[in-house]
Scaffold this motif. Structure first.
Motif, PDB file in Angstrom:
ATOM      1  N   ILE A  36       3.091  -2.465  -2.969  1.00  0.00           N
ATOM      2  CA  ILE A  36       3.241  -1.089  -3.455  1.00  0.00           C
ATOM      3  C   ILE A  36       2.677  -0.063  -2.465  1.00  0.00           C
ATOM      4  O   ILE A  36       3.294   0.990  -2.257  1.00  0.00           O
ATOM      5  N   ASN A  59      10.518  -1.038  -8.698  1.00  0.00           N
ATOM      6  CA  ASN A  59       9.397  -0.324  -8.089  1.00  0.00           C
ATOM      7  C   ASN A  59       9.880   0.665  -7.031  1.00  0.00           C
ATOM      8  O   ASN A  59       9.360   1.774  -6.906  1.00  0.00           O
ATOM      9  N   GLN A 108       3.471 -12.075  -5.300  1.00  0.00           N
ATOM     10  CA  GLN A 108       4.082 -10.811  -5.670  1.00  0.00           C
ATOM     11  C   GLN A 108       5.547 -11.041  -5.973  1.00  0.00           C
ATOM     12  O   GLN A 108       6.158 -11.991  -5.502  1.00  0.00           O
ATOM     13  N   ALA A 157       9.257   4.677  -7.138  1.00  0.00           N
ATOM     14  CA  ALA A 157       8.577   5.345  -6.025  1.00  0.00           C
ATOM     15  C   ALA A 157       9.468   6.413  -5.408  1.00  0.00           C
ATOM     16  O   ALA A 157       9.022   7.543  -5.146  1.00  0.00           O
ATOM     17  N   ILE A 187       4.983   3.154  -1.257  1.00  0.00           N
ATOM     18  CA  ILE A 187       4.663   4.550  -1.580  1.00  0.00           C
ATOM     19  C   ILE A 187       4.782   5.424  -0.331  1.00  0.00           C
ATOM     20  O   ILE A 187       5.413   6.483  -0.351  1.00  0.00           O
TER      21      ILE A 187
END
Length: 291
Positions: A50, A111, A5, A115, A54
């Protein structure tokens, strides 16, 4: 086995020491529990999955509106920044400011930006979304989701702080900073906003009761992790051996166990709060939210 990642906001900072994400992990047997363990919890040791991001950003924005008595923030321009710094990523930002002089990771990840912005707009704009997320059992699930990310990040940032300079005192101060930054900044933000100030003994009572108070549990988890790496491994992190990041990668089982124990205790304490003598009153107070 966890897949690679992006490492723009990984707590353990594999990029700092050249550790390959996922190295040494066994192949899973498949299924949702395997995915949760390897692709979320274990992977979070070297990256920022992720799913955790979130939930963490959702909780931060719910907390921002909750502290405004359930109303939208008085000013969206100030609210966006203060919500990010004081309610969502205070520990991460302060840790980078004090112990890492390269960059602030939470503000260097696209990201995270997406978010946070998504939840800020949704929760600030739609009261129905806020009310749904603060329903009793939904909120318990959300706080558990948040606690999983906060707990794993506490250990990752601890590893980074000690890796950059292998001094035991840095680890101790990192534990205190991680657990204190959020509550202190939120009290300061309430003062700036002109809201009633919650006394610090209400934010977090003067106690060592880790079962009752998530913040105390997180501090004890951080301290245990530091002592475990120092005295119960052969990594020799303060005497020219492995760095704490490298040592942590050798003990993913301990890392994951601390996350699972913290979340399990939180679920138990929430159930007790729901069915105990106060009948759910404690679920939404400062201490139960870890604020």
């Amino acid at each position: 086995r966890p897949r690679g990642q992006p490492t723009a906001f990984m707590g353990g900072s594999a990029a700092v020491v050249g550790v390959t994400p996922g190295a040494g992990e066994e192949e899973g047997v498949g299924g949702p529990l395997d995915w949760l363990h390897y692709e979320v919890i274990i992977l979070s040791h070297t990256g920022y999955p992720i799913p955790l991001m979130i939930g963490f950003n959702c909780f931060g924005n719910v907390l921002l509106r909750k502290e405004c008595a359930g109303q939208p923030y008085p000013n969206w321009l100030f609210g966006y920044l203060l919500g990010f710094v004081c309610y969502t990523y205070p520990g991460a930002i302060c840790s980078d400011l004090f112990f890492n002089h390269d960059f602030i990771r939470a503000m260097s990840n696209n990201n995270v930006l997406m978010a946070y912005t998504f939840w800020f707009i949704l929760i600030q704009t739609f009261e129905s979304v806020y009310k749904f997320l603060t329903r009793k059992w939904v909120f318990i699930g959300l706080t558990t989701w948040w606690l999983a990310d906060a707990t794993r990040a506490s250990m990752c940032f601890l590893e980074r702080a000690v890796t950059h300079q292998a001094v035991f005192s840095r680890g101790v101060f990192q534990c205190f900073l991680w657990c204190s930054a959020g509550p202190i900044l939120r009290v300061a933000e309430a003062s700036i906003r002109g809201a009633p100030i919650t006394p610090l003994d209400k934010v977090q009572p003067n106690t060592f009761n880790a079962f009752k108070y998530p913040l105390i549990m997180m501090w004890m988890s951080c301290m245990f992790y530091l002592f475990f790496m120092t005295f119960l491994t052969d990594c020799n992190i303060f005497n020219g051996g492995l760095t704490m990041v490298e040592c942590g990668r050798k003990h993913n089982d301990v890392y994951a166990a601390i996350v699972y124990i913290s979340c399990s205790l939180h679920i138990v304490r929430s159930i007790i709060a729901v069915y105990g003598s106060e009948k759910g009153v404690g679920i939404f107070d400062h201490c139960m939210c870890g604020t």
